[in-house]
Design an enzyme around this catalytic site. Sequence first.
Site, mmCIF file in Angstrom:
data_model
loop_
_atom_site.group_PDB
_atom_site.id
_atom_site.type_symbol
_atom_site.label_atom_id
_atom_site.label_comp_id
_atom_site.label_asym_id
_atom_site.label_seq_id
_atom_site.Cartn_x
_atom_site.Cartn_y
_atom_site.Cartn_z
ATOM 1 N N LYS A 122 34.715 39.675 42.679
ATOM 2 C CA LYS A 122 34.902 39.647 41.223
ATOM 3 C C LYS A 122 36.155 40.437 40.837
ATOM 4 C CE LYS A 122 30.031 38.888 40.547
ATOM 5 N NZ LYS A 122 28.691 39.458 40.508
ATOM 6 N N GLN B 124 25.529 44.514 38.358
ATOM 7 C CA GLN B 124 25.302 43.803 39.620
ATOM 8 C C GLN B 124 23.849 43.975 40.079
ATOM 9 O OE1 GLN B 124 27.639 41.821 41.341
ATOM 10 N NE2 GLN B 124 25.819 41.302 42.512
ATOM 11 N N ASP C 115 27.516 37.880 31.688
ATOM 12 C CA ASP C 115 26.625 37.247 32.669
ATOM 13 C C ASP C 115 25.562 36.387 31.982
ATOM 14 O OD1 ASP C 115 26.947 37.312 35.361
ATOM 15 O OD2 ASP C 115 26.097 39.309 35.656
#
Length: 287
Positions: A52, A96, A119
Site C-alpha cells: 500500500k 490493517q 476501506d
Amino acid sequence: MATIIKGKALAKKIRENLKVECDKLKEEGIKPRLAVIMVGNNPASKVYVKSKSKACDEIGIEYEEHLLDETITQQELNDLIQKLNNKEEVNGILLQSPLPQHLDINQAFKAISYRKDVDGFTPSSVGKLVMGGDTFISCTPYGVMKMFEEYNIDLTGKEVVIIGRSNIVGKPLAQCCLANNATVTICHSRTKDLKTHTKRADILIAAIGKANFVTKDMVKEGAVVIDVGINRTEDGKLVGDVEFEKVEKIASYITPVPGGVGPMTIAMLMNNVIKASKEQSNKNSTF
Ligand code: NAP
C-alpha cells in the site's frame, strides 16, 4: 478456454489515471494523504502495508504509518484513530486487519470518521452501501465490480453465487452485485449442498481462504469465475480458492491468482484516498 481477467494490467491503468488526478490536486494545493495503522507484527499484514505504501508512492499520495505494539489497549487505539480523524492533513485512515485478539475491530472501525473511511468498513459506509448512497465501497468488492465493467460483464438478471460472507468481502460484494441487478446467493460454511448453488451460478465468486477449494465439477460451463482467495501452499506458492488450471477450461472468464483481484484491491484503495481528498477539500460536498 476462458478469457483471463487481467487484474494486474487493469490496476496499473487505474493507478496511472489516479497519478494524473493526484498531480492535478497538488497543483490546486491539495495533498492527498493516507494514514495506515498496524497493530503487532503479523507478517502478512506487513506485506500488505508495504504494497500500500508503494502504491501511494507511485501515485504521489502522502503516506504515514502508525505501527503499534500488540499490547496496545482498545482505548489507546481509539485515541489514535480520533487523533487522525481530527488531523486535517490526513484524508484517509486505514486500519490493517487482523488485530490481536484482545481488540475489537468493529469498535475500532466505528471510531473512524466515515469521511476518512477509505476501506469502507465503518457502519456509516456499509449502511450507505446497502441504502444506495454515495459512499466509500470497500476495496476488494469495488475492484471486482471494476473488473466486470472493464470486461463488459453485465450482471443484470444473472445468478451470482458468492462463497464467503465476511464483512470485508462477501457481504459488501453481494450488495454491489444486487445494486447491479443480479440475483445474489451468499454461501458459507453452513450452506447445505454447496455444489447445487455453485453449479447454477452464471457468476461464481470465491472468497473463502482455502486453496483450490472450488473444483471444476462445482462450476457451470461458461460461468464467469472470480477468485478472491489468497492462499499459500506448503511449497510457498500463492494460489487462489479456485482450481485454476481445470476451471479455466470450462469458464467463460476467470481471474488468476496472483495478478487478479489482489492488485485491484490496492488500486481501489488509492481511488478512495483520492476521492476522500476531493470530498474533504470541497466546501459544498454533501458526502
Ligand atoms: P473470512 O473472513 O475467513 O471468510 C471466509 C468465508 O468463507 C466465511 O464466510 C466462511 O463461512 C466461508 N467458508 C469457509 N469454509 C467454507 C466451506 N467449507 N464452505 C463454504 N464456505 C466456507 O475471509 P475473508 O476475509 O473474506 O477472505 C477470504 C479470502 O479472500 C482469503 O483467502 C483472503 O486472504 C482473501 N482476500 C483477498 C483479498 C484480495 O485483495 N484479493 C482481499 C481480502 C481477502 P462462515 O462465515 O460460515 O465461517
